[in-house]
Design a protein around this motif. Sequence first.
Motif, PDB file in Angstrom:
ATOM      1  N   UNK A  67       0.825  -1.209   0.000  1.00 34.78           N
ATOM      2  CA  UNK A  67       0.000   0.000   0.000  1.00 34.78           C
ATOM      3  C   UNK A  67       0.860   1.261   0.000  1.00 34.78           C
ATOM      4  N   UNK A  68       1.910   1.265   0.814  1.00 36.89           N
ATOM      5  CA  UNK A  68       2.785   2.446   0.886  1.00 36.89           C
ATOM      6  C   UNK A  68       3.472   2.694  -0.448  1.00 36.89           C
ATOM      7  N   UNK A 218      -6.231   4.199  -4.558  1.00 34.55           N
ATOM      8  CA  UNK A 218      -5.298   3.076  -4.653  1.00 34.55           C
ATOM      9  C   UNK A 218      -5.338   2.199  -3.411  1.00 34.55           C
ATOM     10  N   UNK A 219      -5.380   2.829  -2.248  1.00 31.92           N
ATOM     11  CA  UNK A 219      -5.432   2.042  -1.003  1.00 31.92           C
ATOM     12  C   UNK A 219      -6.707   1.206  -0.964  1.00 31.92           C
ATOM     13  N   UNK A 220      -7.836   1.791  -1.342  1.00 27.88           N
ATOM     14  CA  UNK A 220      -9.098   1.044  -1.341  1.00 27.88           C
ATOM     15  C   UNK A 220      -9.028  -0.142  -2.295  1.00 27.88           C
ATOM     16  N   UNK A 221      -8.512   0.102  -3.505  1.00 25.35           N
ATOM     17  CA  UNK A 221      -8.445  -0.969  -4.503  1.00 25.35           C
ATOM     18  C   UNK A 221      -7.486  -2.078  -4.089  1.00 25.35           C
ATOM     19  N   UNK A 222      -6.267  -1.699  -3.705  1.00 22.80           N
ATOM     20  CA  UNK A 222      -5.261  -2.709  -3.382  1.00 22.80           C
ATOM     21  C   UNK A 222      -5.571  -3.432  -2.077  1.00 22.80           C
ATOM     22  N   UNK A 223      -6.214  -2.748  -1.142  1.00 20.78           N
ATOM     23  CA  UNK A 223      -6.615  -3.408   0.097  1.00 20.78           C
ATOM     24  C   UNK A 223      -7.666  -4.471  -0.191  1.00 20.78           C
ATOM     25  N   UNK A 225      -8.050  -6.052  -3.033  1.00 23.27           N
ATOM     26  CA  UNK A 225      -7.418  -7.138  -3.787  1.00 23.27           C
ATOM     27  C   UNK A 225      -6.562  -8.013  -2.883  1.00 23.27           C
ATOM     28  N   UNK A 226      -5.753  -7.381  -2.032  1.00 20.93           N
ATOM     29  CA  UNK A 226      -4.801  -8.146  -1.224  1.00 20.93           C
ATOM     30  C   UNK A 226      -5.456  -8.880  -0.057  1.00 20.93           C
ATOM     31  N   UNK A 227      -6.553  -8.332   0.469  1.00 24.06           N
ATOM     32  CA  UNK A 227      -7.190  -8.963   1.629  1.00 24.06           C
ATOM     33  C   UNK A 227      -8.529  -9.626   1.293  1.00 24.06           C
ATOM     34  N   UNK A 228      -8.933  -9.572   0.027  1.00 24.04           N
ATOM     35  CA  UNK A 228     -10.226 -10.127  -0.351  1.00 24.04           C
ATOM     36  C   UNK A 228     -10.370 -11.606  -0.051  1.00 24.04           C
ATOM     37  N   UNK A 238     -15.076  -6.114   1.471  1.00 24.90           N
ATOM     38  CA  UNK A 238     -14.384  -6.179   0.185  1.00 24.90           C
ATOM     39  C   UNK A 238     -15.160  -5.440  -0.899  1.00 24.90           C
ATOM     40  N   UNK A 239     -16.461  -5.710  -0.993  1.00 28.10           N
ATOM     41  CA  UNK A 239     -17.271  -5.040  -2.015  1.00 28.10           C
ATOM     42  C   UNK A 239     -17.344  -3.532  -1.767  1.00 28.10           C
ATOM     43  N   UNK A 240     -17.382  -3.139  -0.493  1.00 30.17           N
ATOM     44  CA  UNK A 240     -17.407  -1.723  -0.170  1.00 30.17           C
ATOM     45  C   UNK A 240     -16.131  -1.021  -0.609  1.00 30.17           C
ATOM     46  N   UNK A 241     -14.984  -1.686  -0.417  1.00 27.07           N
ATOM     47  CA  UNK A 241     -13.714  -1.099  -0.831  1.00 27.07           C
ATOM     48  C   UNK A 241     -13.627  -0.987  -2.349  1.00 27.07           C
ATOM     49  N   UNK A 242     -14.080  -2.017  -3.063  1.00 20.00           N
ATOM     50  CA  UNK A 242     -14.083  -1.940  -4.536  1.00 20.00           C
ATOM     51  C   UNK A 242     -14.975  -0.796  -5.010  1.00 20.00           C
ATOM     52  N   UNK A 243     -16.142  -0.675  -4.399  1.00 23.16           N
ATOM     53  CA  UNK A 243     -17.070   0.399  -4.779  1.00 23.16           C
ATOM     54  C   UNK A 243     -16.469   1.767  -4.482  1.00 23.16           C
ATOM     55  N   UNK A 244     -15.847   1.884  -3.317  1.00 22.94           N
ATOM     56  CA  UNK A 244     -15.211   3.152  -2.947  1.00 22.94           C
ATOM     57  C   UNK A 244     -14.089   3.503  -3.920  1.00 22.94           C
TER      58      UNK A 244
END
Length: 493
Positions: A67-68, A218-223, A225-228, A238-244
Amino acid sequence: MSDALPRSAEAGGSAPPRSAAVVAVLAFAGIVVSLMQTLVIPIVPELPKYLHASASNTAWAVTATLLAAAVATPVVGRLGDMFGKRRMLMVSTVLLVSGSVVCALSESLVPMVIGRTLQGLAAAVVPLGISIMRDVLPAEKLAGSTALMSASLGVGGALGLPSAAFIADNYSWHVLFWTSAALGVVALALVMTIVPESKVRAGGRFDLIGSLGLSAALVSLLLAISKGADWGWTSATTLGLFTAAIAIFLIWGWYELRTGKPLVDLRTLARRQVLFTNLASVAFGFSMFAMSLVLPQLLQLPSQTGYGLGKSMMTVGLVLAPQGLVMMGMAPISAAITKTKGPKITLMLGAVIVAAGYGLNILLMSEVWHLILVSCIIGAGVGFAYGAMPALIMGAVPASETAAANSLNTLMRSMGTSFASALAGVILAQMTTNFGSTALPSENGFKIVMAIGAGAAVLAFFLASFLPRRRTAATAAPTAGDTAEPAAVAATS
């Protein structure tokens, strides 16, 4: 004459005596950063014991770096264009050293995650190094030098794994991070001593709102993907992060198109040469990671499975190490092809070689030498492609935007690896075979992942075919603040 012009133009074609030293130092810095990313791999299974935390929590030691790096790469690239690429290179190296020291002193989870986050913030070293090369090297040295710098990501990763495995097996795990810190100090000292500062500046103000928006997206998308896989792909989180991520990207794009000095010039990104290079970079990042995931597991799975080779992590590192050397060796060949045929042909050739390597891997995966051969073939293809991408990017953007453009291209590769990790993880988790009371990834599961890796390389070839048929290269860099397109020369490709 602009300070951004190659020095050969100012010296009648003679190369500066320090150019080789500059290239060596920048490549070394790139290798040190990529070493940082692999140092933790051998100790990941042991982190819960070392840090007195659960496996799901210690996974943040890897996720935090991802993420960083995603956040820092485009932001630091833009800051480099504005305030000095060498300056931001040194800042990034200081962050690497600081993070390494924090990790070396860690005995619990929180400081380890903080240290790994600081290390991830140093990820922009490679695109910054490539951009410095454009500004200070003679034109005839640029293609080979940027190819070598671009390959340093793979070189450090390949060489870092056996070194990290050896240290982890024979010394305290803290030594891994003290080693990273020491190498970072050496890199910083060499940069301060040898690398000159470029006088090319973009000017203007820093787009803070744009950087915050891109970071959040980027953090929302990669988080997600990586933690899904851990949270569940259909879970509300997970769906909330993708939507965000989608919503923030749309709002961010709308804002960037309307601000005077955007963090990312989306109009430049829409140019065909930049757009299709970045799309091909995502496909290549995906393809390269498929190998990094499959080969170590094949080597380490028990030989009783019939397809595993039952080897140690140290052996894994030694098997993958030649790949990094091959990538480095391909740099001058990639540069020669780029010079005579153009970077488009070099990129397409790399895609063909990678696809062929994966196809061969589906047939040859039962002996150690099979995997060494396959990794070297794929490494050769990646070396060609990674050498061509900076040339394509720099041929389509002004010198004052080089660091930002190269940083975004590096981010695209990282996005590809993240997508590959998620998809391959799903496939290998679903296609399993029972080994005693343990479910292990099946042989067919590995073959499907390799087939997808080959498909990703074919996709990169297809995307590269849309690149302009003529090779362009900046011959006159705009002065600070100039956003005009670079003057170009063309050669058939």
